[in-house]
Design a protein around this motif. Structure first.
Motif, short mmCIF file in Angstrom:
data_model
loop_
_atom_site.label_atom_id
_atom_site.label_comp_id
_atom_site.label_asym_id
_atom_site.label_seq_id
_atom_site.Cartn_x
_atom_site.Cartn_y
_atom_site.Cartn_z
N THR A 1 0.80 -1.27 -0.26
CA THR A 1 0.18 0.27 0.30
C THR A 1 0.68 1.68 0.14
O THR A 1 2.05 1.09 0.29
N ASP A 2 0.61 2.10 -0.84
CA ASP A 2 0.82 3.10 -0.42
C ASP A 2 -0.12 4.58 -0.17
O ASP A 2 -0.98 4.96 -0.06
N SER A 3 0.42 5.75 0.35
CA SER A 3 -0.17 6.99 1.21
C SER A 3 0.28 8.05 0.37
O SER A 3 1.21 8.59 -0.44
N LEU A 4 -0.94 8.83 -0.21
CA LEU A 4 -1.06 9.90 -1.14
C LEU A 4 -1.98 11.52 -0.10
O LEU A 4 -2.65 11.04 0.49
N LYS A 5 -0.83 12.08 0.47
CA LYS A 5 -1.36 13.62 1.03
C LYS A 5 -1.76 14.57 0.06
O LYS A 5 -1.44 14.33 -0.74
N VAL A 6 -2.93 15.25 0.28
CA VAL A 6 -3.62 16.02 -0.36
C VAL A 6 -4.32 16.64 0.47
O VAL A 6 -5.70 16.69 1.05
N ASP A 7 -3.46 18.38 0.34
CA ASP A 7 -3.68 19.53 1.91
C ASP A 7 -4.72 19.84 1.41
O ASP A 7 -5.73 20.30 2.19
N LYS A 8 -5.92 19.88 0.55
CA LYS A 8 -7.01 20.96 0.05
C LYS A 8 -7.61 20.18 -0.22
O LYS A 8 -7.82 19.02 -0.42
N LYS A 9 -9.30 20.67 -0.22
CA LYS A 9 -10.36 19.96 -0.84
C LYS A 9 -10.54 19.12 -2.44
O LYS A 9 -9.46 19.98 -3.45
N THR A 10 -10.98 17.53 -1.95
CA THR A 10 -10.40 16.86 -3.66
C THR A 10 -12.08 17.26 -3.68
O THR A 10 -12.68 16.85 -3.19
N LEU A 11 -12.02 17.67 -5.29
CA LEU A 11 -13.27 17.64 -6.33
C LEU A 11 -13.51 16.43 -7.12
O LEU A 11 -14.41 15.52 -7.14
N ALA A 12 -11.88 15.90 -7.21
CA ALA A 12 -12.06 14.55 -8.23
C ALA A 12 -10.68 14.00 -8.28
O ALA A 12 -9.58 14.65 -8.74
N PHE A 13 -10.99 12.88 -8.67
CA PHE A 13 -9.85 11.92 -9.26
C PHE A 13 -10.43 10.73 -10.26
O PHE A 13 -11.26 10.33 -10.60
N LEU B 1 -0.94 21.61 -12.65
CA LEU B 1 -0.92 22.25 -13.46
C LEU B 1 -1.52 23.52 -12.34
O LEU B 1 -3.09 23.09 -11.64
N SER B 2 -1.14 24.78 -12.69
CA SER B 2 -2.52 25.91 -11.17
C SER B 2 -3.45 26.85 -12.08
O SER B 2 -3.07 26.62 -12.92
N ASN B 3 -4.46 27.18 -11.10
CA ASN B 3 -5.22 28.45 -11.85
C ASN B 3 -6.14 27.66 -13.02
O ASN B 3 -5.95 28.15 -13.84
N ARG B 4 -6.61 26.42 -13.03
CA ARG B 4 -7.80 26.39 -13.61
C ARG B 4 -8.54 26.11 -13.06
O ARG B 4 -9.61 26.18 -12.07
N GLN B 5 -9.52 25.83 -14.24
CA GLN B 5 -11.16 26.56 -14.43
C GLN B 5 -12.02 25.05 -14.73
O GLN B 5 -12.60 25.04 -15.52
N ALA B 6 -10.87 24.42 -14.37
CA ALA B 6 -11.88 22.81 -14.22
C ALA B 6 -12.25 21.61 -12.75
O ALA B 6 -11.14 22.27 -12.52
N ASP B 7 -13.19 21.12 -13.30
CA ASP B 7 -13.41 20.17 -11.60
C ASP B 7 -13.49 19.34 -12.46
O ASP B 7 -14.49 18.36 -11.27
N ALA B 8 -13.57 18.59 -13.53
CA ALA B 8 -14.25 17.49 -14.12
C ALA B 8 -12.70 16.60 -14.71
O ALA B 8 -12.77 17.21 -15.37
N PRO B 9 -11.93 15.27 -14.79
CA PRO B 9 -10.49 15.28 -15.51
C PRO B 9 -11.22 14.06 -16.42
O PRO B 9 -12.15 13.03 -16.09
N PHE B 10 -11.25 13.96 -17.98
CA PHE B 10 -11.89 12.58 -18.95
C PHE B 10 -10.54 12.11 -19.29
O PHE B 10 -10.45 13.10 -20.15
N TRP B 11 -10.03 11.27 -19.32
CA TRP B 11 -9.18 10.75 -19.84
C TRP B 11 -9.64 9.95 -21.49
O TRP B 11 -10.48 9.39 -21.15
N SER B 12 -8.81 9.71 -22.22
CA SER B 12 -9.38 9.68 -23.40
C SER B 12 -8.97 8.15 -22.39
O SER B 12 -8.14 7.08 -22.27
N PRO B 13 -9.87 6.65 -23.27
CA PRO B 13 -10.17 5.37 -23.37
C PRO B 13 -8.16 5.38 -23.66
O PRO B 13 -7.94 4.34 -23.47
N LYS B 14 -8.59 5.99 -24.30
CA LYS B 14 -6.71 4.90 -25.38
C LYS B 14 -5.81 5.12 -24.27
O LYS B 14 -4.59 5.36 -24.38
N GLY B 15 -6.04 5.83 -23.67
CA GLY B 15 -4.57 6.64 -22.61
C GLY B 15 -4.05 8.49 -22.68
O GLY B 15 -4.19 8.45 -23.78
N ASN B 16 -2.93 8.73 -21.54
CA ASN B 16 -2.17 9.66 -22.37
C ASN B 16 -3.13 11.22 -22.65
O ASN B 16 -2.62 12.11 -21.84
#
Length: 448
Positions: A281-293, A332-347
């Motif tokens: 197992t691994d841990s990752l700290k995120v100090d601010k409110k998380t909106l999306a993963f 990436l800082s100062n973004r107007q984005a709250d939802a990530p959408f990966w391509s089905p092929k990745g990258n």
């Protein structure tokens, strides 16, 4: 005779006799389902072009209270109709099967497309009413029904959670008393003939590729929150991990190949490396409110959006760049984005601003291999966005002007070029590209 949860049902008398042999519109690679106002449409085009501006479509009759959807492999399209029926559509837009369920409110298809689950809200006046049914999709047979209301009130649809993979051998139900019942589909009996004795189950989530169940347990007394991984059918405990604290809306995120599992915690994430020896197992700290993963499909990277609206940050991480560690790739800082959408092929990934609280609605196309922006698209205020399965196209619906009831959807290329715009007379309720997992292979995609 009805058991504690499931009971046998007679064979449906409303099934058509045409056997499902061909997927819907196999030659139309890029089929897009759009629900506009009271209309369900399948739209396809061999060459999405702004200059052309037209597309072929087929209109479906459907119950507007119930969402329509593709089957998981894209073999057929499914709608509800007339409040009492679910219809499966096949090649040449013909009805293959009709499944009766009085006042149906939801339905779901198992991952391997062997079973259809239908649901109507239990009624106190009819305790023996069959409010959940399971049908055999290939034969139309109604196999089992549920008439016991002992199912968790807060559980989200689907009520039946299917094990990963395409064999559809197991499913699980979470009960009101927070016990977990796992069933096999050979005879639709509980595994071990009894529910799992686990106290205060918060949520459950199957691996997408195998019969490994992740169970999130509530803290009790000196016992902290805990994640347990069990493998079926032998109920083998693979791993467990105590959590210091979790978020109120804690979620478990499986990577599409079942290689990794991420769990929200207060102030970050816990990761399980499922395919590695001992499941470290691994841990990752995120100090601010998380909106999306979001995990990269079939990949080792993931994106996290966090911060305080309207100005947010996006971080990308890798599970492999540094052996045994979660490594940050870029921020990436100062973004107007709250939802990530990966391509089905990745990258490739699209970062979208969907919430009204953001100052602007943006679409940003980003190359994670090169860690470089491909194309920013400003002032695109969208409700829904989605990639098609080939990773060639991306679509978004757009709000109309305040005094104009019409809406439109736009199809973009993978590098952010506007290809096609379709004007609609009414609000767009659903947008969903046809999947073709298991139907169209890589060689067929190369011929597009």
């Amino acid at each position: 005779m009805c058991g504690n949860t499931l009971c046998d049902l007679p064979r449906s008398s409303s099934v058509t006799r045409k056997f499902l042999t061909y997927p819907i519109g196999l030659q139309a690679w890029d089929e897009l389902f759009v629900r506009v106002g009271r209309n369900d449409k399948l739209i396809w085009n061999d060459n999405w072009s702004v200059a052309d501006g037209t597309a072929s479509f087929f209109m479906f009759p459907a119950d507007k209270r119930v969402p329509s959807r593709w089957s998981p492999q894209g073999t057929f399209f499914v709608t509800a109709a007339d409040r009492n029926m679910v219809i499966i559509w096949g090649s040449d837009f013909g009805q293959l099967f009709r499944f009766c369920h009085y006042q149906v409110e939801e339905f779901d298809i198992s991952p391997g497309e062997k079973y259809l689950v239908t649901y109507s809200k239990p009624k106190p006046s009819d305790p023996n009413g069959l409010w959940l049914k399971i049908f055999d999709v290939r034969t139309g047979t109604a196999i089992v029904g549920l008439n016991n209301v002992d199912v968790a009130d807060s559980t989200q649809w689907p009520l039946i959670r299917w094990a990963g993979g395409k064999d559809d051998k197991f499913f699980v139900i979470l009960s009101k008393n927070k016990t977990v019942a796992v069933y096999e589909t050979k005879k639709f009996n509980p595994l071990g003939n009894a529910p799992l004795l686990l106290d205060d189950v918060i949520d459950i989530s199957w691996s997408p590729t195998q019969a490994v169940l992740a169970i999130l347990l509530k803290a009790s007394g000196k016992q902290p929150f805990k994640v347990v991984l069990l493998q079926f059918p032998n109920n083998v405990k693979l791993a467990e991990k105590d959590l210091t604290a979790i978020l109120g809306d804690c979620k478990m995120h499986w990577q599409s190949n079942g290689e990794y599992l991420a769990v929200n915690t207060y102030g970050g994430f816990e990761f399980f490396r499922i395919k590695e020896e001992g499941i470290p197992t691994d841990s990752l700290k995120v100090d601010k409110k998380t909106l999306a993963f979001a995990w990269e499909p079939s990949g080792h990277r993931f994106a996290v959006i966090y911060g305080d609206e309207p100005t947010l940050s996006v971080s990308f991480y890798s599970m492999k760049k540094t052996p045994g560690k979660v490594t940050e790739l870029t921020i990436l800082s100062n973004r107007q984005a709250d939802a990530p959408f990966w391509s089905p092929k990745g990258n490739l990934i699209v970062l979208a601003g969907l919430k009204e609280g953001l100052k602007e609605g943006n679409l940003e196309f980003f190359d994670v291999d090169q860690l470089a922006q491909i194309s920013p698209v400003a002032n695109v205020v969208a409700n829904q966005v989605a990639w098609n399965q080939s990773g060639k196209y991306f679509d978004s619906d757009c709000h109309s002007e305040p005094d104009d009831p019409r809406e439109s959807f736009t199809i973009w290329s993978s590098d952010g070029k506007r290809l096609f715009v379709h004007q609609c007379q009414f609000p767009i309720i659903q947008l969903d590209w046809r999947p073709y997992r298991g139907i169209i292979d890589d060689d067929m995609l190369k011929k597009q």
